[in-house]
Write a protein that holds these residues in place. Structure first.
Motif, short mmCIF file in Angstrom:
data_model
loop_
_atom_site.label_atom_id
_atom_site.label_comp_id
_atom_site.label_asym_id
_atom_site.label_seq_id
_atom_site.Cartn_x
_atom_site.Cartn_y
_atom_site.Cartn_z
N CYS A 25 0.84 -1.21 0.00
CA CYS A 25 0.00 0.00 0.00
C CYS A 25 0.87 1.26 0.00
O CYS A 25 0.56 2.25 -0.68
N SER A 44 2.23 1.78 -3.44
CA SER A 44 1.23 2.29 -4.38
C SER A 44 1.17 3.81 -4.36
O SER A 44 0.83 4.44 -5.37
N ILE A 67 3.80 4.98 -6.87
CA ILE A 67 3.43 4.70 -8.26
C ILE A 67 2.30 5.61 -8.72
O ILE A 67 2.28 6.07 -9.86
N TYR A 68 1.36 5.91 -7.82
CA TYR A 68 0.23 6.77 -8.17
C TYR A 68 0.69 8.17 -8.57
O TYR A 68 0.03 8.85 -9.35
N CYS A 110 2.34 2.39 -15.26
CA CYS A 110 2.10 2.79 -13.86
C CYS A 110 0.64 2.62 -13.48
O CYS A 110 0.33 2.25 -12.35
N CYS A 111 -0.26 2.91 -14.42
CA CYS A 111 -1.68 2.74 -14.13
C CYS A 111 -2.00 1.27 -13.83
O CYS A 111 -2.75 0.96 -12.90
N TYR A 152 -0.27 0.27 -10.47
CA TYR A 152 -0.94 0.83 -9.29
C TYR A 152 -2.15 0.00 -8.91
O TYR A 152 -2.37 -0.32 -7.73
N LEU A 203 -2.04 -2.03 -5.34
CA LEU A 203 -3.00 -1.61 -4.31
C LEU A 203 -4.00 -2.71 -4.02
O LEU A 203 -4.38 -2.93 -2.85
N ASN A 224 -12.04 8.82 -5.16
CA ASN A 224 -11.20 8.54 -6.33
C ASN A 224 -12.02 8.51 -7.62
O ASN A 224 -11.54 8.90 -8.68
N TYR A 256 -4.22 13.55 -5.73
CA TYR A 256 -3.10 12.76 -5.21
C TYR A 256 -2.97 12.92 -3.70
O TYR A 256 -2.75 11.94 -2.97
N CYS A 288 -3.44 9.83 -1.14
CA CYS A 288 -2.27 9.48 -0.34
C CYS A 288 -2.55 9.61 1.16
O CYS A 288 -2.11 8.78 1.96
N THR A 319 -4.65 6.64 2.12
CA THR A 319 -3.83 5.43 2.12
C THR A 319 -2.87 5.43 3.31
O THR A 319 -2.69 4.41 4.00
#
Length: 677
Positions: free
Chosen positions: A405, A408, A411-412, A427-428, A431, A435, A586, A597, A601, A604
């Motif tokens: 997590c 992620s 990467i996000y 990356c999409c 991610y 995650l 999201n 972001y 974040c 998370t």
């Protein structure tokens, strides 16, 4: 007496009828007022001439003005009927050839939306092809949107006439002064109906002498535009007949030999009319494919000079195709300078703020280090009773999930400001996978431990239940397998694509109003994204919901050494609430990449860190107070789980953990003594 041809009419609808019938009588027609583009069709109207300019003749002048002023773009508002659409299509063709960009806003009923849409475009030059009753609404809306004044230019048909807006003001909410304020500096184009040159024409009269003689015999004492065109039409026909008569004389013929089936004489008249070229009252007269080539006046509405009518500020000469600006009546530009014509749009990539990205990468790195410390602590102290009895294997899986997590978050934040388009696509995908697995491992471990507590204490103290860690690991593997199947199907059936989204250019405060910033962002999308997210979110929501139920059912279990039930329950609630909020934000919150972001974040970070701390901080504190685990296990109290445990306490059934047999026996003895008490 035979008819050799006829003049008129002045309405395009009437001309279309007469011009389509004229070939059956072998008669040539000259109109002094029909301007429709459709009359240019030589197959339908082969014998049609007109002394007035057709509606598209003004388009070449518009192109010349655009080029003269260095305007590179224009916005067109067009009413959807044949007349205006034909003019607009011809203009856009000429714009394309001249390299001028354009935006067309067409409407069938209400022009307000067309004006609203042009407001968001990059151009400041507006060309209107509508009727006056529609134009008044557009101009009023332009006033409301502040689409006038310095930097803006409007072109309207000059045939509207002077003070055209006075009789239709009641159709808008704007006052007369507001309409005038918006129209100030606007332009119109119109055919020259009365030549301004003091030249003697083919008739022997100068234009001013013609006017004087006409007014002397006119009962209304007024002269209309059609009058000069009718006069020049008669002269054009007369010159063509004279030329034809001269040709016929060479073969001992005359115009009296013409009859309605005499194609030869009609062709001679037609050719002679096509070749006329003379100075008329309305200027130079000549025809190209039946259409008049004439000079065009450029007029501007200048409120301070004459609020009642436009002032001629230029002339487009059909003889040499040159635009001449008036040296006495100058063009007045609001603001004192020529508008730039189009807004300069600077495109910037809308990316995640680098400082913000660095901050959260640092926090993620700290989180990973913390998780690795807890992993080291959990592994190196497996022999300690408090750690043994809390399922260290499940705790290790939880830590691994939390590390994913944290990863992620990094990467996000990798967008087109840091990686190329292919990197964004990778990356999409990464991610989503990381995650998804991180959530499954971390929450799966919590769920498994909570489920084991629930199974043990919901059966009562008489039934012996053995639930090994291997069984719990199998549950987690099953959940991960479901994730894998869904993610693989998603990638194979609906691959990730990139979508570039550009925002409308926005003016910058305290900057040049002719400069706008347009932000561009690159996003990942799938055609069936809603379906796939619905499947993943759906089954994970049920997973979360069941975990929350188990946490609630075991809320009164307090066996610190065995299962950390109190903290596990808190962790489950924490993950449930934060995950639900994160999923909603999201998918449904529209914000800049940086704001989004930050939100993702923070959620998370909170969910992952709180879970780690709730599970491991109590163990670390207990280990520091009793490093060797020699302190006797505290009294075990289990509150009411269900209707089967009616007394305040319940006995402990047996659970198999990595602990030794002696440890289990010690724990069971402790449980019995607790029950007897």
């Amino acid at each position: 007496m035979q008819i050799l041809g006829f003049l008129g009419p002045i309405l395009s609808a009437c001309c279309e009828s007469t011009a389509s019938v004229a070939p059956f009588w072998n008669l040539i027609q000259i109109s002094n007022g029909c301007t429709s583009v459709s009359l240019r069709d030589g197959e339908l109207y082969p014998l049609f001439y007109r002394m007035t300019l057709n509606d598209t003749s003004y388009n070449s002048v518009l192109v010349s003005i655009m080029q003269r002023m260095n305007w590179t773009s224009a916005g067109i508002i067009n009413f959807q009927d044949f007349t205006f659409t034909s003019i607009m299509e011809d203009l856009t063709n000429q714009f394309r050839k001249a390299g001028i960009s354009y935006t067309v806003e067409s409407f069938a009923t209400d022009p307000i939306n067309a004006a609203n849409n042009l407001k968001n475009e990059d151009t400041r030059i507006y060309i209107v092809y509508v009727y006056p009753k529609q134009a008044i609404k557009i101009i009023c809306r332009a006033y409301e949107l502040k689409m006038f004044g310095p930097g803006y230019v409007w072109f309207l048909p000059e045939w509207y006439g002077a003070l055209w807006y006075d009789e239709i003001l009641d159709r808008t909410n704007c006052s007369r002064n507001q309409i005038r304020q918006t129209l100030d500096g606007s332009f119109g184009l119109q055919q020259v109906f009365l030549s301004s040159d003091n030249l003697t024409t083919i008739s022997g009269l100068t234009p001013q002498q013609y006017v004087d003689q006409y007014l002397a015999i006119s009962p209304s004492k007024q002269i209309r535009d059609e009058n000069t065109l009718s006069f020049d039409s008669l002269w054009a026909f007369a010159l063509a007949l004279n030329r034809t008569a001269a040709i016929l004389k060479e073969t001992n013929e005359s115009l009296t030999n013409f009859y309605y089936n005499n194609t030869r004489i009609r062709k001679l008249i037609f050719a002679s009319l096509s070749g006329v070229n003379f100075e008329g009252i309305s200027g130079r007269v000549a025809f190209v494919n039946g259409d008049r080539t004439g000079d065009i006046e450029i007029s501007q509405y200048q409120v301070d000079k004459n609020p009642n009518q436009s002032i001629v500020v230029g002339l487009f000469s059909s003889k040499d195709d040159v635009l001449y600006l008036n040296r006495t009546n100058f063009i007045q530009w609001p603001g004192g300078r020529i508008p730039v014509g189009s807004i300069t749009v600077n495109t910037k990539n809308l990316t995640i703020s680098i400082p913000v990205f660095v901050v959260f990468c640092t926090l993620a790195f700290i989180g990973i280090l913390t998780a690795m410390y807890f992993l080291y602590f959990n592994t190196s102290n497996r022999h300690v009773r408090a750690i043994k009895m809390s399922s260290p294997n499940m705790n290790n899986i939880l830590v691994l999930g939390c590390i994913l997590c944290y990863i992620s978050m990094v990467i996000y934040g990798l967008d087109n400001g840091l990686v190329n388009e292919e990197g964004i696509r990778i990356c999409c995908i990464a991610y989503g996978w990381i995650l998804c697995y991180g959530f499954t491992l971390s929450f799966g471990a919590l769920f498994s431990k909570t489920w084991r507590v629930y199974r043990i204490y919901s059966t009562g103290y008489k039934k012996r239940i053995i639930i090994r860690d291997k069984k719990l690991v199998l549950w987690i593997i099953l959940l991960a397998a479901i994730d894998t199947i869904l993610l693989v199907l998603w990638i194979q059936l609906d691959p990730v694509k990139l979508q570039v989204i550009e925002t409308q250019g926005q003016p910058q405060p305290n900057d040049d109003p002719n400069i706008r910033i347009r932000y561009k962002s690159t996003l990942c999308y799938n055609e069936q994204k809603a379906i796939w997210l619905g499947l993943i979110y759906g089954y994970k929501f049920l997973f979360l919901l069941f975990g929350a139920f188990l946490a609630w059912e075991t809320r009164n279990v307090h066996i610190r050494e065995l299962n950390d039930s109190r903290y596990i329950g808190m962790s489950v609630y924490n993950v449930f609430v934060i995950s639900a909020i994160g999923a909603l934000l999201n998918e449904f919150v529209v914000a800049t990449p940086t704001v989004k972001y930050v939100i993702i974040c923070i959620l998370t970070l909170l969910g992952t860190t709180i879970t780690l701390c709730l599970v491991f901080v109590p163990k670390v504190r207990r280990w520091r107070s009793d490093p060797d685990g020699k302190v006797e296990i505290s009294r075990t109290r289990i509150g009411n789980i269900d209707n089967r445990t009616t007394n305040g306490d319940a006995h402990v059934s047996q659970i198999e953990t990595p602990a030794s047999d002696n440890l289990i026996e010690d724990f069971q003895k402790s449980s019995k003594s607790s029950s007897n008490t």
